[in-house]
Design a protein around this motif. Structure first.
Motif, PDB file in Angstrom:
ATOM      1  N   GLU A   5       0.848  -1.184   0.000  1.00  0.00           N
ATOM      2  CA  GLU A   5       0.000   0.000   0.000  1.00  0.00           C
ATOM      3  C   GLU A   5       0.889   1.242   0.000  1.00  0.00           C
ATOM      4  N   VAL A   6       0.767   2.065  -1.032  1.00  0.00           N
ATOM      5  CA  VAL A   6       1.497   3.321  -1.119  1.00  0.00           C
ATOM      6  C   VAL A   6       0.524   4.434  -0.740  1.00  0.00           C
ATOM      7  N   PRO A   7       0.739   5.123   0.373  1.00  0.00           N
ATOM      8  CA  PRO A   7      -0.216   6.134   0.847  1.00  0.00           C
ATOM      9  C   PRO A   7      -0.602   7.131  -0.243  1.00  0.00           C
ATOM     10  N   GLY A   8      -1.908   7.242  -0.456  1.00  0.00           N
ATOM     11  CA  GLY A   8      -2.419   8.193  -1.449  1.00  0.00           C
ATOM     12  C   GLY A   8      -2.468   7.661  -2.864  1.00  0.00           C
ATOM     13  N   HIS A   9      -1.982   6.422  -3.078  1.00  0.00           N
ATOM     14  CA  HIS A   9      -1.909   5.883  -4.443  1.00  0.00           C
ATOM     15  C   HIS A   9      -2.448   4.470  -4.567  1.00  0.00           C
ATOM     16  N   GLY A  10      -2.901   3.886  -3.488  1.00  0.00           N
ATOM     17  CA  GLY A  10      -3.388   2.518  -3.560  1.00  0.00           C
ATOM     18  C   GLY A  10      -2.252   1.513  -3.547  1.00  0.00           C
ATOM     19  N   THR A  11      -2.532   0.285  -3.987  1.00  0.00           N
ATOM     20  CA  THR A  11      -1.491  -0.751  -4.003  1.00  0.00           C
ATOM     21  C   THR A  11      -0.639  -0.629  -5.259  1.00  0.00           C
ATOM     22  N   ALA A  12       0.661  -0.845  -5.071  1.00  0.00           N
ATOM     23  CA  ALA A  12       1.611  -0.741  -6.184  1.00  0.00           C
ATOM     24  C   ALA A  12       2.933  -1.354  -5.752  1.00  0.00           C
ATOM     25  N   LYS A  13       3.869  -1.447  -6.678  1.00  0.00           N
ATOM     26  CA  LYS A  13       5.221  -1.885  -6.331  1.00  0.00           C
ATOM     27  C   LYS A  13       5.850  -0.816  -5.440  1.00  0.00           C
ATOM     28  N   ILE A  14       6.610  -1.251  -4.453  1.00  0.00           N
ATOM     29  CA  ILE A  14       7.123  -0.312  -3.464  1.00  0.00           C
ATOM     30  C   ILE A  14       8.061   0.725  -4.072  1.00  0.00           C
TER      31      ILE A  14
END
Length: 408
Positions: free
Chosen positions: A198-207
């Protein structure tokens, strides 16, 4: 009695040899410090050095036997009254003479240490990261421990490490250095760059997307949310710095689990002594491996162990010029938060003076296989349950216990 005398004489010869070696290192350091002082117009290297931190540099050139001898020698010379006796005692004279010479060497080393630290301070010229920490609520600090986030990227040189034409700067290497409260070890954990989080403000993504979207602050916030631990300091190094660090140490030796070719270099299974260009290829390569980033992070860990081995080797510790070259080469490509000052690093280094290369423990944040996102991205799944227990271990200063329960 003759055996005792022979043993005593052998010990005295060993102490003299150690003292001579330290004196030679001290002379080299003094020469370097003097050159630095001359280069800095109007600057007195001796007054630049913080006296209480002098042991930091002194500890770099120490040996367990010789440093212990210096301390015992200092106590012996202070605790005895020096006066002539009518009855000669050759053994006592020899002991006092040896103690006196060791005190003299220790005094010289203390002065030179101050000068040398002043030289290192001038050599350290890392950039300061602007606002590297996120705003808002953050995890509480871990009492007595330090968590330092290490970010490796090519953003500062605009390079494309994998040739895949990815846009924007990326954090191609993420490592968390955890120094527990007891300072008996250093734990270096790799976070795979394709970890699906979970990337704050962007949803789930590669770190590593966090770095592209929000730079260092968003990367710190993402890691803090993932591990539920506070990041105390941040250090970002350009990949080109890996090459400079290697060459400054005269090369590093790394252990490779497999033989492979990368960017014009051949690596064998087992020990490989690398120069800067080869080291850069070693830490970057992933396409040569069936498990891609899994082997790459192991190679990056092997490189970090090689750096530590090189820094703490006898050849480096008795060569002040090499230490200074390493500081220069590293700081040229390094950016740190404002709180990670030279004084902070000296204090941290002194607190870790008893740590040996074998006390550097490397591991990877737990994963749970791979997957494909709705938009077609291949990613690495995070082992949520294992990461939760790891988070608790980080907060409670028990990573050693966690590794015992979760061997890699």
């Amino acid at each position: 009695m003759s055996e005792r005398r022979a043993a005593r004489q052998a010990a005295e010869r060993a102490e003299a040899a150690d003292a001579a070696e330290l004196a030679e290192a001290a002379a080299q350091a003094a020469s370097i410090a003097a050159a630095d002082a001359g280069a800095d117009a109007g600057t007195d290297a001796g007054t630049d050095a913080p006296a209480p931190r002098a042991p930091r540099s002194g500890s770099s050139a120490r040996r367990p036997h010789s440093s212990g001898s210096s301390r015992s020698g200092s106590r012996g010379s202070n605790g005895r009254k020096r006066r002539r006796r009518r009855r000669k005692r050759p053994f006592l004279v020899a002991v006092l003479g040896t103690a006196g010479s060791l005190v003299a060497v220790a005094t010289v080393l203390a002065v030179v240490a101050g000068l040398f630290i002043a030289g290192l301070v001038r050599s350290f010229d890392a950039d300061v990261l602007a606002d590297p920490f996120p705003t808002g609520a953050r995890p509480a600090p871990t009492e007595g421990a330090q968590n330092i986030l290490l970010i490796g990227s090519d953003s500062r040189q605009g390079a494309d490490p994998d040739g895949d034409r990815a846009a924007g700067g990326r954090s191609d290497t993420l490592m968390l250095a955890h120094v527990p409260a007891d300072k008996r070890a250093v734990y270096l954990m790799s976070i795979m760059r394709d970890s699906w989080v979970e990337v704050p403000g962007h949803g789930t993504a590669k770190i590593n997307a966090a770095y592209s979207w929000g730079g260092v602050p968003l990367t710190v916030q993402t890691v803090e949310r993932l591990l539920d631990v506070r990041i105390d300091h941040v250090a970002e190094i350009d990949f080109a710095g890996f090459s400079g660090m290697t060459d400054a140490l005269g090369g590093v030796t790394v252990q490779s689990r497999t033989a492979f070719s990368a960017r014009g270099h051949e690596f064998t299974a087992g020990a490989n002594h690398l120069d800067g260009d080869a080291a850069l290829a070693f830490v970057r390569e992933r396409y040569a491996f069936a498990d891609a980033d899994h082997t790459r992070v192991r190679n990056q860990q092997a490189f970090m162990r090689g750096i530590v081995d090189g820094l703490l080797s006898r050849d480096t510790l008795t060569n002040p010029g090499r230490v200074q070259d390493f500081v220069r080469a590293t700081s040229e490509y390094l950016s740190v938060d404002a709180g990670l000052t030279v004084g902070t690093m000296v204090d941290l280094g002194w607190s870790l003076r008893d740590v040996r290369p074998s006390d550097l423990r490397t591991f990877t944040m737990p994963t749970a296989g791979g997957g494909t996102s709705a938009d077609g991205q291949s990613y690495v799944a995070v082992n949520t349950i294992a990461v939760q227990s790891l988070s608790q271990a980080l907060r409670s200063n028990d990573v050693a216990g966690w590794l015992a329960d979760n061997p890699q």
